[in-house]
Design a protein around this motif. Structure first.
Motif, PDB file in Angstrom:
ATOM      1  N   ALA A  12     -60.986  -4.405  -7.005  1.00  0.00           N
ATOM      2  CA  ALA A  12     -60.951  -3.389  -8.053  1.00  0.00           C
ATOM      3  C   ALA A  12     -62.205  -2.540  -7.977  1.00  0.00           C
ATOM      4  O   ALA A  12     -63.313  -3.027  -7.862  1.00  0.00           O
ATOM      5  CB  ALA A  12     -60.854  -4.048  -9.424  1.00  0.00           C
ATOM      6  N   ASN A  15     -62.665  -1.367 -13.572  1.00  0.00           N
ATOM      7  CA  ASN A  15     -61.495  -1.218 -14.429  1.00  0.00           C
ATOM      8  C   ASN A  15     -61.653  -0.135 -15.484  1.00  0.00           C
ATOM      9  O   ASN A  15     -60.741   0.130 -16.236  1.00  0.00           O
ATOM     10  CB  ASN A  15     -61.175  -2.555 -15.109  1.00  0.00           C
ATOM     11  N   ASP A  21     -58.375   9.804 -14.604  1.00  0.00           N
ATOM     12  CA  ASP A  21     -57.315   8.820 -14.838  1.00  0.00           C
ATOM     13  C   ASP A  21     -56.536   9.167 -16.104  1.00  0.00           C
ATOM     14  O   ASP A  21     -55.300   9.100 -16.126  1.00  0.00           O
ATOM     15  CB  ASP A  21     -57.900   7.412 -14.994  1.00  0.00           C
ATOM     16  N   GLY A  73     -48.684   2.646 -12.963  1.00  0.00           N
ATOM     17  CA  GLY A  73     -49.483   1.547 -12.432  1.00  0.00           C
ATOM     18  C   GLY A  73     -49.859   1.747 -10.980  1.00  0.00           C
ATOM     19  O   GLY A  73     -51.014   1.528 -10.581  1.00  0.00           O
ATOM     20  N   LEU A  74     -48.901   2.193 -10.168  1.00  0.00           N
ATOM     21  CA  LEU A  74     -49.147   2.376  -8.740  1.00  0.00           C
ATOM     22  C   LEU A  74     -50.156   3.481  -8.454  1.00  0.00           C
ATOM     23  O   LEU A  74     -50.934   3.389  -7.506  1.00  0.00           O
ATOM     24  CB  LEU A  74     -47.831   2.705  -8.021  1.00  0.00           C
ATOM     25  N   ARG A  77     -53.744   2.577 -11.175  1.00  0.00           N
ATOM     26  CA  ARG A  77     -54.291   1.270 -10.786  1.00  0.00           C
ATOM     27  C   ARG A  77     -55.406   0.782 -11.699  1.00  0.00           C
ATOM     28  O   ARG A  77     -56.430   0.279 -11.244  1.00  0.00           O
ATOM     29  CB  ARG A  77     -54.737   1.294  -9.318  1.00  0.00           C
ATOM     30  N   LYS A  78     -55.198   0.958 -12.982  1.00  0.00           N
ATOM     31  CA  LYS A  78     -56.149   0.489 -13.988  1.00  0.00           C
ATOM     32  C   LYS A  78     -55.375  -0.273 -15.064  1.00  0.00           C
ATOM     33  O   LYS A  78     -54.211   0.037 -15.337  1.00  0.00           O
ATOM     34  CB  LYS A  78     -56.889   1.667 -14.644  1.00  0.00           C
ATOM     35  N   PHE A 119     -48.416  -6.115 -12.798  1.00  0.00           N
ATOM     36  CA  PHE A 119     -49.678  -5.680 -12.196  1.00  0.00           C
ATOM     37  C   PHE A 119     -50.833  -6.567 -12.647  1.00  0.00           C
ATOM     38  O   PHE A 119     -51.746  -6.857 -11.866  1.00  0.00           O
ATOM     39  CB  PHE A 119     -49.970  -4.221 -12.560  1.00  0.00           C
ATOM     40  N   TYR A 124     -54.396  -6.474 -10.657  1.00  0.00           N
ATOM     41  CA  TYR A 124     -54.557  -5.062 -10.303  1.00  0.00           C
ATOM     42  C   TYR A 124     -55.196  -4.891  -8.915  1.00  0.00           C
ATOM     43  O   TYR A 124     -56.001  -4.005  -8.687  1.00  0.00           O
ATOM     44  CB  TYR A 124     -55.394  -4.334 -11.364  1.00  0.00           C
ATOM     45  N   ARG A 125     -54.768  -5.764  -7.979  1.00  0.00           N
ATOM     46  CA  ARG A 125     -55.328  -5.726  -6.627  1.00  0.00           C
ATOM     47  C   ARG A 125     -54.278  -5.552  -5.532  1.00  0.00           C
ATOM     48  O   ARG A 125     -54.630  -5.178  -4.413  1.00  0.00           O
ATOM     49  CB  ARG A 125     -56.124  -7.006  -6.351  1.00  0.00           C
ATOM     50  N   TRP A 127     -50.900  -3.744  -4.034  1.00  0.00           N
ATOM     51  CA  TRP A 127     -50.118  -2.521  -4.183  1.00  0.00           C
ATOM     52  C   TRP A 127     -49.252  -2.345  -2.949  1.00  0.00           C
ATOM     53  O   TRP A 127     -49.743  -1.926  -1.899  1.00  0.00           O
ATOM     54  CB  TRP A 127     -51.050  -1.325  -4.362  1.00  0.00           C
ATOM     55  N   ALA A 197     -54.675   5.161  -4.301  1.00  0.00           N
ATOM     56  CA  ALA A 197     -53.352   5.366  -3.729  1.00  0.00           C
ATOM     57  C   ALA A 197     -53.392   6.418  -2.629  1.00  0.00           C
ATOM     58  O   ALA A 197     -52.716   6.298  -1.601  1.00  0.00           O
ATOM     59  CB  ALA A 197     -52.362   5.786  -4.822  1.00  0.00           C
TER      60      ALA A 197
END
Length: 202
Positions: A12, A15, A21, A73-74, A77-78, A119, A124-125, A127, A197
């Motif tokens: 991560a 976070n 974001d 989410g993808l 990523r938080k 997730f 959250y690691r 993907w 991403a």
């Protein structure tokens, strides 16, 4: 690589939410909400005829309503991104008015939470396409639980089992795989260069 076996594991990067974001979450929420609204007024009209063939079968067209969670989410990523984007989308879709009213927000919460939990379990690691599919299924299960509580508990066991299976299939494809495809397309176009991403794509 974009195969189902792809496994991208990233520590991560923190976070905490950045301004970008929040902005992207808002943009995604509005965009997906408009998709929901259009879907409500087109494809959703076939719900009754499909369900008339086999009660519960209409769950096969429900997956698009779970898209916000996996997509948010993808891309972001938080923690909380999946839930936030799905809730924003549900809110946008209900503002012009629809036949479900305030219960649309209950659905958005349940569906977003279902994806968010997937997730979270992965810390959250991770993907990859498989996680995207499972997140779509998480949204489907959230939708099923919400609707069971709100009224489907009065329906037959056959209906609820059929409906759950159809929701899961639809969530895997129309939410999970579609979210992955959209994320990859946006990354390939350079729209996600400020996100992991986008960097993974390169």
């Amino acid at each position: 690589m974009s195969t189902i076996t792809e496994d991208l594991t990233r520590p991560a990067a923190g976070n905490g939410w950045r301004v970008v974001d929040i902005v992207v979450a808002a943009v995604l929420g509005v965009a997906v909400g408009l998709v929901f609204w259009a879907y409500n007024n087109t494809i959703a009209n076939f719900w009754g005829p499909i369900d008339a063939v086999l009660p519960g079968l209409a769950g096969l067209i429900a997956g698009i309503w779970f898209l916000g969670g996996p997509l948010g989410g993808l891309i972001i990523r938080k923690p909380g991104a999946a839930l936030l984007v799905e809730m924003l989308a549900a809110t946008v879709s209900v503002l012009p008015g629809n036949k479900w009213g305030i219960t649309t927000l209950y659905s958005g919460f349940a569906q977003g939470l279902g994806a968010e939990l997937v997730f979270a379990v992965m810390a959250y690691r991770k993907w990859n396409p498989l996680i995207a599919v499972v997140a779509g299924i998480g949204g489907a299960v959230g939708a099923w639980v919400n609707e069971y509580i709100l009224g489907n508990h009065a329906m037959s066991a056959t209906f609820n089992i059929t409906y759950l299976i159809c929701l899961v299939v639809s969530g895997a494809v129309l939410a999970g795989l579609l979210a992955w495809a959209l994320m990859r397309a946006l990354a390939g176009a350079g729209a996600l260069d400020r996100f992991a991403a986008g960097r993974d794509r390169r």
